[in-house]
Scaffold this motif. Structure first.
Motif, mmCIF file in Angstrom:
data_model
loop_
_atom_site.group_PDB
_atom_site.id
_atom_site.type_symbol
_atom_site.label_atom_id
_atom_site.label_comp_id
_atom_site.label_asym_id
_atom_site.label_seq_id
_atom_site.Cartn_x
_atom_site.Cartn_y
_atom_site.Cartn_z
ATOM 1 N N ILE A 1 -2.788 17.012 -26.312
ATOM 2 C CA ILE A 1 -2.057 17.543 -27.467
ATOM 3 C C ILE A 1 -1.298 18.784 -27.006
ATOM 4 O O ILE A 1 -1.834 19.589 -26.233
ATOM 5 N N PRO A 2 -0.059 18.974 -27.478
ATOM 6 C CA PRO A 2 0.692 20.175 -27.099
ATOM 7 C C PRO A 2 -0.064 21.442 -27.538
ATOM 8 O O PRO A 2 -0.698 21.476 -28.598
ATOM 9 N N ALA A 3 0.004 22.472 -26.716
ATOM 10 C CA ALA A 3 -0.697 23.727 -27.002
ATOM 11 C C ALA A 3 -0.238 24.332 -28.334
ATOM 12 O O ALA A 3 -1.048 24.914 -29.070
ATOM 13 N N THR A 4 1.036 24.180 -28.675
ATOM 14 C CA THR A 4 1.546 24.746 -29.918
ATOM 15 C C THR A 4 0.869 24.089 -31.129
ATOM 16 O O THR A 4 0.607 24.749 -32.135
ATOM 17 N N ALA A 5 0.580 22.785 -31.015
ATOM 18 C CA ALA A 5 -0.097 22.087 -32.116
ATOM 19 C C ALA A 5 -1.538 22.584 -32.253
ATOM 20 O O ALA A 5 -2.034 22.790 -33.380
ATOM 21 N N LEU A 6 -2.197 22.815 -31.122
ATOM 22 C CA LEU A 6 -3.567 23.343 -31.189
ATOM 23 C C LEU A 6 -3.594 24.766 -31.738
ATOM 24 O O LEU A 6 -4.487 25.125 -32.510
#
Length: 160
Positions: free
Chosen positions: A98-103
């Motif tokens: 998962i993209p870090a921005t989503a996390l």
């Protein structure tokens, strides 16, 4: 008198009778009729239920605070990562990329949710603690009136 294999002297016995040992206040026996005893048991049951509800809410607040702390720590670690870092989220027995921005967005939302949950549970806990105090006060009043023979008729009515 022998307690736990040791002999207790008269001095300690007198001290206990006077209530000088913590938690050993002299207990008084009050004889109640059957209906007054039932009223007292209802008050006790109510008190115990309120106390349990308060304890449950306290545990829930602690759990929410722990989860919030975990989310904040994880968020801090995610924000410290350089751009383009590959991140994974555990889902059951597998991990999803998962993209870090989503996390980061997910953990920020979790922090806000936990704050709201803590505020709500704390307010409920305050109400539950007030209810415990009120139930305890009703028991005290009942017992005080139980010691006065002429006032016992009104005691059973107040318990209902």
């Amino acid at each position: 008198e022998v307690l736990d294999g040791r002999r207790e002297g008269k001095g300690k016995e007198r001290e206990r009778e006077r209530g000088r040992f913590p938690g050993t206040a002299k207990m008084q026996t009050i004889n109640l009729s059957e209906e007054k005893r039932e009223a007292f048991e209802i008050l006790q049951t109510n008190y115990n239920q309120q106390r349990k509800a308060s304890a449950i809410l306290s545990k829930q607040v602690e759990l929410a605070e722990r989860e919030k702390k975990r989310a904040v720590l994880t968020l801090g670690e995610l924000e410290a990562l350089p751009e383009g870092t590959i991140t994974y989220k555990g889902v059951g027995k597998m991990f999803l990329q998962i993209p870090a921005t989503a996390l980061v967005a997910e953990y920020q939302e979790e922090g806000v949710t936990r704050n709201n949950q803590i505020e709500d549970l704390s307010a409920k806990r305050g109400g539950a603690q007030a209810a415990v105090g009120a139930a305890e006060q009703k028991i005290r009043e009942f017992l005080e009136k139980a010691q006065q023979p002429e006032a016992m008729e009104s005691v059973s009515e107040e318990a209902d």
